[in-house]
Structures are given as C-alpha cells and as structure tokens.
Design an enzyme around this catalytic site. Structure first.
Site, PDB file in Angstrom:
ATOM      1  N   PRO A   2      36.550 -48.076  25.330  1.00  0.00           N
ATOM      2  CG  PRO A   2      36.572 -49.872  25.878  1.00  0.00           C
ATOM      3  CD  PRO A   2      36.169 -48.721  24.351  1.00  0.00           C
ATOM      4  CD  GLU A   3      38.725 -42.147  28.024  1.00  0.00           C
ATOM      5  OE1 GLU A   3      39.612 -41.521  28.999  1.00  0.00           O
ATOM      6  OE2 GLU A   3      38.340 -41.889  27.105  1.00  0.00           O
ATOM      7  CE  LYS A  58      43.069 -44.472  25.926  1.00  0.00           C
ATOM      8  NZ  LYS A  58      42.469 -44.252  24.910  1.00  0.00           N
ATOM      9  NE  ARG A 260      39.204 -38.638  20.209  1.00  0.00           N
ATOM     10  CZ  ARG A 260      38.904 -39.505  20.614  1.00  0.00           C
ATOM     11  NH1 ARG A 260      40.560 -40.307  21.081  1.00  0.00           N
ATOM     12  NH2 ARG A 260      38.140 -40.004  21.192  1.00  0.00           N
TER      13      ARG A 260
END
Ligand code: ZN
Length: 286
Positions: A2-3, A58, A260
């Site tokens: 979740p961002e 977040k 990433r």
C-alpha cells in the site's frame, strides 16, 4: 504494498466505522505485531476513545482522545478492516475490541507490518516519524526542486526515499515518471527545473486520481470494508513491461532502478540509460 492512495483510502473507509468508539480490549494471536509489546500496547490504547483516522506518508494513524495515537505500518500485506460480532476475522495478527460490538482487525500474511501505540506527544519523538519528508499533495514546486537536489542520485531512488517525500512507492513512482517523460534512472542533476515542475504536477495528478479510484489493487490491498481499488485500470507504466507504450507504441522496458523493478518507455521517457549525462558541473553543496 500500500502506498499513499491506498492508506488514504483505508483511513477514509475506516473512520466512519471506528471514530467515536472506545477501545475495550486488545488481543493478539501474534503478539509480535504490537509495539512496544502486547501489554504495553494495551496499557496505552485500552479505555481510550478513537477521535479520528488519518495518514502520514504510508503510515495509518488512529488518533486517541488523550492525544495518543496508534500508528499502523501496513508494509507488504498488512490489512486493517472492521468486523462485527457475528463475523469471523480472517487470520488476524491483532484485534481491538471496540464499543458497540465493533472490532478492528489487523491481518498481515507476510508479517512485515506492525501496530505501534504511542502516548500523548510520543509519536513526534519516534525517529521514523520525525524523519518523514513532506506530503507530496500540497508540496510546492520550489521545495520539491530543492528536495531532489543536484546530486547524481537516480530520480526514482529519490521518489522512493521517504525522507525526501513521504508516501510514494514503486507503483506511483513509475506512473508519475511516465507521465512526466523522465526515465527512472535519470540522475537528479540532469533534470531541468521545468521537468521537475512537470514531475511534481504528474505526482499530484496521479495520487489524486488514485485516491479518487480508492487506490490500486494488485494483490492484497483492500480498503477497510474489504473492497478493492480501481486505479490499476489506469496504469500506463507499472506492470506493462514488454507491452506497447500507450503513447507511442514502442515496447515498454523493465530495468532495475533503486533495487526495484521499473517500467518505462525508452522513447517517451528521457534522461537515463547508459548515455545519461551524469552532470559535468560539480554537485551543489546543500
Ligand atoms: Zn512511448
């Protein structure tokens, strides 16, 4: 993971279910989910009334009536939902029993998340919290330019750094960089002020649209009611490696940037790659 838009959606959907309710008790099938400890958490939270639910970066924030707060790190797979007395919570790590028969459940399959209870004024002293960068929505262009700096750090690494700006993760970094026409591996020093302003505008547009769509559901994310978001239907970059660019038709590429997986269009997005100008002028001192 979740961002910002997902945590914002969880806060907005959780608030009507829990605000005004008293925390009657705390139980934890997995006590390691609770900080400082199960007993310490219960001592800080039990008997307190929830006055609001919000977010910082977040981090989900559940504010209590004594100026204390519960901070929830969702990390990879954390979920915060409510369930009434006749519903069985789905493998929770921790459960807060609330007045009126409501329960707040924290589930987290991969167990990287955690719930932290803080007494009045304590969260401001938590190093993680104190070091968070500004919120991207409401951030001004001049400050954003300054926070990116003139160094050789890759732009995506800076966007993911929660000390630079809070709340952006892999999805919204890729989506914003695509819309701004900047490669994820472009060095900050090679991005013009005009491009920086365009990147901030892209970030704010993408985050606002994602909040309006209740976030993006890739794997685990659900809001506090258990419902999925819909912004994944608007992805232009994330998860589109090997597919044609929606703007120009070129095949989207995937590269490892800042540790990433990063997807970008080699035609529409500029400033990176082997030919990246690593800024001949010495970086500005800051
Ligand atoms: Zn393209």
């Amino acid at each position: 993971m979740p961002e910002l838009p997902e945590v914002e959606t969880i806060a907005r959907t959780l608030a009507p279910e829990v605000v005004g309710r008293e925390i009657l008790g705390v139980s934890a099938p997995d006590p390691s989910a609770l900080q400082p400890s199960l007993a310490g958490f219960a001592a800080l939270a039990a008997g307190r009334r929830i006055v609001s639910v919000g977010r910082r970066g977040k981090l989900l924030l559940i504010a209590l009536d004594n100026q204390g707060v519960i901070g929830v790190h969702l990390r990879m797979t954390g979920r915060v939902t409510t369930c009434g007395p006749d519903q069985e919570p789905d493998r929770p790590r921790a459960v807060l029993a609330l007045s009126g028969g409501q329960r707040l459940c924290f589930a987290d399959v991969r167990r990287f998340g955690s719930m932290h209870a803080f007494g009045p004024g304590e969260i401001e002293a938590w190093p993680f919290f104190a070091s968070l960068g500004p919120e991207p929505l409401g951030l001004g262009a001049a400050e954003f330019r300054a926070r990116l700096g003139q160094g050789r750090a890759r732009i995506k690494a800076l966007l993911l750094d929660q000390h630079v700006v809070a709340g952006i993760g892999n999805i919204y970094a890729d989506e914003s960089l695509f819309r701004a026409g900047i490669r994820p591996d472009a060095p900050a020093c090679g991005i013009s002020p005009r491009k920086r302003d365009g990147l901030l505008a892209a970030i704010q547009t993408v985050l606002a649209q994602a909040i309006a769509e209740n976030g993006s559901s890739i794997r685990d994310y659900r809001d506090a009611n258990g419902d999925a978001g819909a912004f994944q239907n608007h992805f232009k970059a994330y998860g589109r490696g090997g597919k044609p660019c929606l703007a120009c038709g070129e095949t989207m590429r995937v590269a490892r940037v800042a540790g990433r997986s990063s997807t970008f269009c080699p035609h529409c997005q500029r400033g990176g790659g082997e030919a990246a100008v690593l800024c001949s002028a010495p970086p500005h001192k800051s």
